[in-house]
Design a protein around this motif. Structure first.
Motif, PDB file in Angstrom:
ATOM      1  N   TYR A 128      36.849  45.680   3.878  1.00 26.98           N
ATOM      2  CA  TYR A 128      37.825  46.721   3.571  1.00 26.98           C
ATOM      3  C   TYR A 128      37.854  47.770   4.682  1.00 26.98           C
ATOM      4  O   TYR A 128      36.793  48.165   5.199  1.00 26.98           O
ATOM      5  N   SER A 129      39.032  48.233   5.034  1.00 27.73           N
ATOM      6  CA  SER A 129      39.145  49.245   6.080  1.00 27.73           C
ATOM      7  C   SER A 129      38.498  50.548   5.626  1.00 27.73           C
ATOM      8  O   SER A 129      38.540  50.904   4.450  1.00 27.73           O
ATOM      9  N   VAL A 130      37.897  51.246   6.568  1.00 28.08           N
ATOM     10  CA  VAL A 130      37.259  52.537   6.286  1.00 28.08           C
ATOM     11  C   VAL A 130      37.835  53.585   7.237  1.00 28.08           C
ATOM     12  O   VAL A 130      38.390  53.263   8.286  1.00 28.08           O
ATOM     13  N   ASP A 131      37.683  54.844   6.857  1.00 23.29           N
ATOM     14  CA  ASP A 131      38.250  55.938   7.633  1.00 23.29           C
ATOM     15  C   ASP A 131      37.354  56.312   8.802  1.00 23.29           C
ATOM     16  O   ASP A 131      36.122  56.336   8.682  1.00 23.29           O
ATOM     17  N   MET A 132      38.002  56.641   9.904  1.00 23.32           N
ATOM     18  CA  MET A 132      37.260  57.199  11.030  1.00 23.32           C
ATOM     19  C   MET A 132      36.929  58.658  10.719  1.00 23.32           C
ATOM     20  O   MET A 132      37.723  59.363  10.109  1.00 23.32           O
ATOM     21  N   TYR A 133      35.745  59.092  11.136  1.00 21.02           N
ATOM     22  CA  TYR A 133      35.342  60.488  10.947  1.00 21.02           C
ATOM     23  C   TYR A 133      35.462  61.203  12.281  1.00 21.02           C
ATOM     24  O   TYR A 133      34.975  60.713  13.307  1.00 21.02           O
ATOM     25  N   TYR A 134      36.128  62.375  12.286  1.00 18.99           N
ATOM     26  CA  TYR A 134      36.435  63.076  13.524  1.00 18.99           C
ATOM     27  C   TYR A 134      35.564  64.314  13.743  1.00 18.99           C
ATOM     28  O   TYR A 134      35.850  65.121  14.614  1.00 18.99           O
ATOM     29  N   GLY A 135      34.499  64.449  12.962  1.00 18.62           N
ATOM     30  CA  GLY A 135      33.689  65.651  13.061  1.00 18.62           C
ATOM     31  C   GLY A 135      32.527  65.567  14.015  1.00 18.62           C
ATOM     32  O   GLY A 135      31.859  66.568  14.267  1.00 18.62           O
ATOM     33  N   GLY A 136      32.252  64.387  14.559  1.00 15.02           N
ATOM     34  CA  GLY A 136      31.103  64.242  15.437  1.00 15.02           C
ATOM     35  C   GLY A 136      31.346  64.796  16.826  1.00 15.02           C
ATOM     36  O   GLY A 136      32.466  65.162  17.190  1.00 15.02           O
ATOM     37  N   ASP A 137      30.286  64.876  17.602  1.00 21.05           N
ATOM     38  CA  ASP A 137      30.378  65.368  18.972  1.00 21.05           C
ATOM     39  C   ASP A 137      30.511  64.212  19.952  1.00 21.05           C
ATOM     40  O   ASP A 137      30.205  63.068  19.635  1.00 21.05           O
ATOM     41  N   ASP A 138      30.980  64.543  21.171  1.00 23.35           N
ATOM     42  CA  ASP A 138      31.056  63.572  22.268  1.00 23.35           C
ATOM     43  C   ASP A 138      31.835  62.327  21.864  1.00 23.35           C
ATOM     44  O   ASP A 138      31.385  61.196  22.059  1.00 23.35           O
ATOM     45  N   ASP A 139      33.030  62.543  21.299  1.00 21.31           N
ATOM     46  CA  ASP A 139      33.826  61.384  20.914  1.00 21.31           C
ATOM     47  C   ASP A 139      34.320  60.648  22.155  1.00 21.31           C
ATOM     48  O   ASP A 139      34.321  61.161  23.259  1.00 21.31           O
ATOM     49  N   LEU A 140      34.723  59.403  21.950  1.00 20.59           N
ATOM     50  CA  LEU A 140      35.034  58.504  23.057  1.00 20.59           C
ATOM     51  C   LEU A 140      36.508  58.600  23.404  1.00 20.59           C
ATOM     52  O   LEU A 140      37.368  58.020  22.735  1.00 20.59           O
ATOM     53  N   SER A 141      36.831  59.344  24.459  1.00 24.69           N
ATOM     54  CA  SER A 141      38.212  59.488  24.888  1.00 24.69           C
ATOM     55  C   SER A 141      38.223  59.954  26.331  1.00 24.69           C
ATOM     56  O   SER A 141      37.707  61.031  26.647  1.00 24.69           O
ATOM     57  N   ALA A 142      38.787  59.132  27.233  1.00 27.51           N
ATOM     58  CA  ALA A 142      38.774  59.497  28.648  1.00 27.51           C
ATOM     59  C   ALA A 142      39.758  58.638  29.425  1.00 27.51           C
ATOM     60  O   ALA A 142      40.074  57.511  29.035  1.00 27.51           O
ATOM     61  N   THR A 143      40.241  59.201  30.523  1.00 23.05           N
ATOM     62  CA  THR A 143      40.960  58.424  31.530  1.00 23.05           C
ATOM     63  C   THR A 143      40.023  58.274  32.715  1.00 23.05           C
ATOM     64  O   THR A 143      39.541  59.270  33.263  1.00 23.05           O
ATOM     65  N   LEU A 144      39.756  57.031  33.105  1.00 22.09           N
ATOM     66  CA  LEU A 144      38.814  56.754  34.176  1.00 22.09           C
ATOM     67  C   LEU A 144      39.562  56.286  35.411  1.00 22.09           C
ATOM     68  O   LEU A 144      40.230  55.248  35.384  1.00 22.09           O
ATOM     69  N   SER A 145      39.456  57.023  36.496  1.00 23.60           N
ATOM     70  CA  SER A 145      39.981  56.529  37.761  1.00 23.60           C
ATOM     71  C   SER A 145      39.003  55.503  38.315  1.00 23.60           C
ATOM     72  O   SER A 145      37.908  55.301  37.780  1.00 23.60           O
ATOM     73  N   ALA A 146      39.384  54.846  39.404  1.00 28.15           N
ATOM     74  CA  ALA A 146      38.567  53.768  39.962  1.00 28.15           C
ATOM     75  C   ALA A 146      37.154  54.256  40.274  1.00 28.15           C
ATOM     76  O   ALA A 146      36.968  55.291  40.916  1.00 28.15           O
ATOM     77  N   GLY A 147      36.157  53.518  39.767  1.00 27.85           N
ATOM     78  CA  GLY A 147      34.763  53.836  40.035  1.00 27.85           C
ATOM     79  C   GLY A 147      34.141  54.869  39.121  1.00 27.85           C
ATOM     80  O   GLY A 147      32.958  55.174  39.260  1.00 27.85           O
ATOM     81  N   ARG A 148      34.913  55.402  38.160  1.00 27.77           N
ATOM     82  CA  ARG A 148      34.394  56.446  37.273  1.00 27.77           C
ATOM     83  C   ARG A 148      33.895  55.849  35.954  1.00 27.77           C
ATOM     84  O   ARG A 148      34.268  54.735  35.577  1.00 27.77           O
ATOM     85  N   SER A 149      33.077  56.642  35.223  1.00 28.36           N
ATOM     86  CA  SER A 149      32.442  56.150  34.001  1.00 28.36           C
ATOM     87  C   SER A 149      32.459  57.208  32.916  1.00 28.36           C
ATOM     88  O   SER A 149      32.616  58.405  33.184  1.00 28.36           O
ATOM     89  N   THR A 150      32.253  56.749  31.670  1.00 21.73           N
ATOM     90  CA  THR A 150      32.129  57.659  30.547  1.00 21.73           C
ATOM     91  C   THR A 150      31.292  57.010  29.456  1.00 21.73           C
ATOM     92  O   THR A 150      31.134  55.783  29.424  1.00 21.73           O
TER      93      THR A 150
END
Length: 372
Positions: free
Chosen positions: A174-196
């Motif tokens: 069954y699908s479950v809800d994402m929780y948005y209250g945590g820290d350091d969530d995963l969201s980034a634009t990475l140019s060539a050679g960059r990391s997150t």
């Protein structure tokens, strides 16, 4: 069944519930995620994915299928962002030796290292997330869980986007809800050679027997892979950056011609916030860069803080939005705009650079040095 639009969301600054469509928190008056910003992120992801599909079709690539290249701790798969071409080749050879079974594998565990085209993905850890805010506790019978990932863009030329919107969670089917209250969530634009690296969070039943998290690797073909949640697990993987500065990075005072724009890099300084809700994390500080844009072309130019990214030793930094003079302007021919972009960077970072994306289609970027 279509997902029902939530009525509220969580302010990342003061951690209170606010209307879902709010762009500014009514409690702390700070800019929050959601609204137009969310659609800007999604639009960028769609554009980048389209570019990847066109590129893969033109060079005869396999189409970006995900392949496991090893597990954290394996000699052949310990590929950091500073790895040599020889080490990369060793990892590829290791993946090929796993045979046809590896090519069809779609379920992965903590410690697994994958290659999705030029993107290296490491499933770093998982566990139960404890929320300190007493007003944001899960309902009785439920708990918050997290999965931590590292993404490294090993392309030499192309940007890549990473977003928690690409993940969906399921508990016992069954699908479950994402929780948005945590820290350091995963969201980034990475140019060539960059990391997150970052986390995704879900609210799941405490008695769930099987928890799966699906990651959409291609929105157009709906290709997905599955990461299995198996409780408290830590691979011990450490995402390492690079202290090599960009050779052609511009310094404060430089003036750059970019198409129909003249960009003047006015300053880059350590910054502070007067707000109790906008203070840097321990071991970090804020920097603010100031730019002037002049439209020397014939058509309007739109300048936005969302065109900027910051990297400390090659790793992404979080953008901050507390300043009232943040860059956001539509400039007609012959006119100028001046404003700032602000980021949170580690105190011990050796090389801090801010990048301005001049062309979404070609991934062209201008790099500004933030070091003295």
């Amino acid at each position: 069944m279509a997902k029902k639009k939530p009525e509220t969301k969580l302010c990342k600054h003061c951690k209170t519930e606010i209307p879902y469509d709010a762009k500014v928190c009514p409690n702390c008056r700070k800019r929050v995620k959601g609204g137009m910003a969310k659609w800007i992120v999604i639009a960028i992801i769609v554009i980048v994915l389209l570019m990847m599909i066109v590129s893969s079709g033109s060079d005869g690539d396999s189409g970006g299928s995900v392949t496991k290249v090893g597990t954290v701790g394996d000699a052949a798969s310990s590929v950091s962002s500073e790895a040599s071409e020889a080490e990369d080749a060793a990892a590829s050879e290791s993946a090929a030796s796993e045979g046809a079974a590896a090519e069809v594998q779609t379920e992965y565990h903590v410690g697994d290292i994958l290659m999705d085209g030029d993107m290296k993905i490491v499933y770093m850890s998982s566990g139960i997330y404890s929320e300190d805010n007493e007003y944001l506790q899960p309902e009785e019978g439920y708990q918050y869980i997290y999965l931590q990932f590292a993404f490294e863009n090993q392309s030499n030329t192309d940007d890549a986007s990473v977003s928690y919107y690409s993940f969906d969670g399921y508990a016992d089917g069954y699908s479950v809800d994402m929780y948005y209250g945590g820290d350091d969530d995963l969201s980034a634009t990475l140019s060539a050679g960059r990391s997150t690296s970052g986390y995704i969070y879900f609210t799941v039943p405490e008695d769930a027997q099987e928890i799966e998290v699906e990651y959409t690797t291609n929105y157009f073909t709906e290709d997905k892979i599955t990461f299995l949640y198996e409780g408290e697990q830590d691979s011990g993987y450490v995402l390492e950056g690079t202290t090599e500065a960009t050779a052609d990075a511009f310094a404060v005072g430089d003036i750059i011609e970019a198409g129909g724009l003249t960009i003047t890099y006015l300053s880059c300084e350590v910054d502070t916030s007067d707000s109790d809700y906008d203070q840097p994390t321990g071991g970090y500080h804020y920097i603010t860069c100031t730019f002037e844009f002049e439209n020397t072309g014939d058509s309007d130019e739109y300048i936005s803080i969302y065109d900027f990214d910051c990297y400390a030793d090659g790793l992404t930094c979080t953008q901050k939005y507390y300043r009232e003079d943040a860059l956001s302007a539509t400039i007609s021919s012959g006119h100028k705009a001046q404003g700032t972009v602000t980021f949170e960077v580690p105190d011990d970072a050796a090389v801090v650079e801010v990048e301005y994306l001049t062309n979404y289609w070609t991934s062209n970027r201008i790099v500004f040095s933030c070091n003295d």
